[in-house]
Write an enzyme that holds these catalytic residues in place. Sequence first.
Site, PDB file in Angstrom:
ATOM      1  N   HIS A 238      44.939   9.248 -17.712  1.00 60.52           N
ATOM      2  CA  HIS A 238      45.876   8.162 -17.412  1.00 60.52           C
ATOM      3  C   HIS A 238      45.203   7.014 -16.674  1.00 60.52           C
ATOM      4  O   HIS A 238      45.889   6.136 -16.155  1.00 60.52           O
ATOM      5  CB  HIS A 238      47.067   8.688 -16.609  1.00 60.52           C
ATOM      6  CG  HIS A 238      47.947   9.606 -17.399  1.00 60.52           C
ATOM      7  ND1 HIS A 238      48.763  10.569 -16.827  1.00 60.52           N
ATOM      8  CD2 HIS A 238      48.138   9.723 -18.739  1.00 60.52           C
ATOM      9  CE1 HIS A 238      49.405  11.226 -17.777  1.00 60.52           C
ATOM     10  NE2 HIS A 238      49.045  10.732 -18.937  1.00 60.52           N
ATOM     11  N   CYS A 246      40.086  -6.182 -18.072  1.00 59.70           N
ATOM     12  CA  CYS A 246      40.715  -7.237 -18.854  1.00 59.70           C
ATOM     13  C   CYS A 246      41.816  -6.633 -19.729  1.00 59.70           C
ATOM     14  O   CYS A 246      41.613  -5.578 -20.351  1.00 59.70           O
ATOM     15  CB  CYS A 246      39.674  -7.945 -19.722  1.00 59.70           C
ATOM     16  SG  CYS A 246      40.355  -9.149 -20.872  1.00 59.70           S
TER      17      CYS A 246
END
Length: 366
Positions: A238, A246
Site C-alpha cells: 500500500h 509525481c
Amino acid sequence: MSRDAIFAQSADLSIQTSAASSIGLALCCIYTTIARSRHSAARVETLPRPPTHPMPTGCPPPLEGIRQARADPRAERTGQQPGICENQARMGRPDGHFLGGGIGPTRPGTMKETKMQSGSLESVASVVREAKEIVVFSGAGLSADSGIPTFRDGATGLWNKVDPDEVASIEGFLRNPERVWNWLLQLKKLVDERQPNAGHQALARLQEICRAKQLTVITQNIDGYHSRAGNAPVLEVHGTIHRLRCQQRCGFSADWEQSAAEPFSCPRCGAPVRPDLVLFGEMLDEEVFAAAEMCSMTADLFFCVGTSFTVQPAALLPVWAKRAGATVVEVNPHPTSLSGLADYSIRSGASEFFTALSAKLAARQA
C-alpha cells in the site's frame, strides 16, 4: 499554468493511462505465473505438512484477484485502508462467508486453533527450522501497540473521525489536494513520533536467526516500522507515508520532509506531487504486488499477523500461498476469515508469539 489547470490535466492523463496500466499488470502477472511454474518444477518438498484443508469455493486465482484490485472509497466505511478494492462492499457478511472473491467461508473445527502453548510453539518452530522461504504478512493490528490507530476499530478507528472519500481517495486529492495533504501529514507526524514495537523487533530478530533462509516481509502498513526495526526486504503493497512522488509517475520522488507542509507541482513535469501511497480509487503498484505474489507462491511457510483479511487483493496472498503448498500460520488474538484455512491459528499477540518463537529458535541454535 494555474493550479486548477494542473489538477484538471492530471485527471485527464490518469484516465488516458488506465488502459496501459491494466495491460502492464496483466503482463506482469503472466510473467509471475511462468516463473512460479519453473520454481515449482525444481522445488523439492521437505516440510512436514499438517493435514491440508480443501480450498474454499469462490476463491479467484491470482490473475483474477489482481483484476479486482481497483480501490473504492464507497466500500465498507468501517474497515478500510487506502487500497481496498471495489468488490469489498459485496464481500463482507456477518456469518463469515464472502462473495465475489474473498477468502471464503470459515469452517469451525478444521484449523489447529490454540492459545500459545509450548506444544503449538514447538510445532511452529519445527516448521520454521525446515523452511527455506518464509513470508511474514502484516496488517494494521501489528502497529496498534505502537500507538497507531487502526482504520476499522469501532472505538478509535481513523474512519470514525473523517470521511475517507475526502481525505484518502484520489478523487478527494484531485478535488481538494490541501485537505488530503494536511490529513496525511498529521498521520505522518504521529507515525514519526512513535516507534516500532516489540512485535516489529521480534520479527527483525526472527530474520536474524533465520539469516540462512529467505525471509520476506509483505506489509499492508504504510508506517515503515518493519524497515526501521531491521527487516529487509519489505514489500509495502500500500506504499509508504514517508515518500512523495509525481502523480503522473514521471520519475520524480523524494522523502516527505516535515517542511513540505503544502502540496506542490512536480519540478520535472509540472503535475501534482502527492504522498507515495495507494489512495482509494487507485490500483496497487503492479511491480510491488507481483513481487508479493511471487514470494507468497514460492513460500514454504507463510505467517499472517495483525490483519483482518478484509482489504483486497492483499488478503488473497495467504490463500495463494496455501494453494501453492505453504504452511499458513495465523497469529491473531481473535478469529478471522482466514482461521478456517490456516494450518495453525494461534490466539496470541504478535509481540508475545514472535518473541517466544525467536527465543526457542535461538536456544536450539546455541
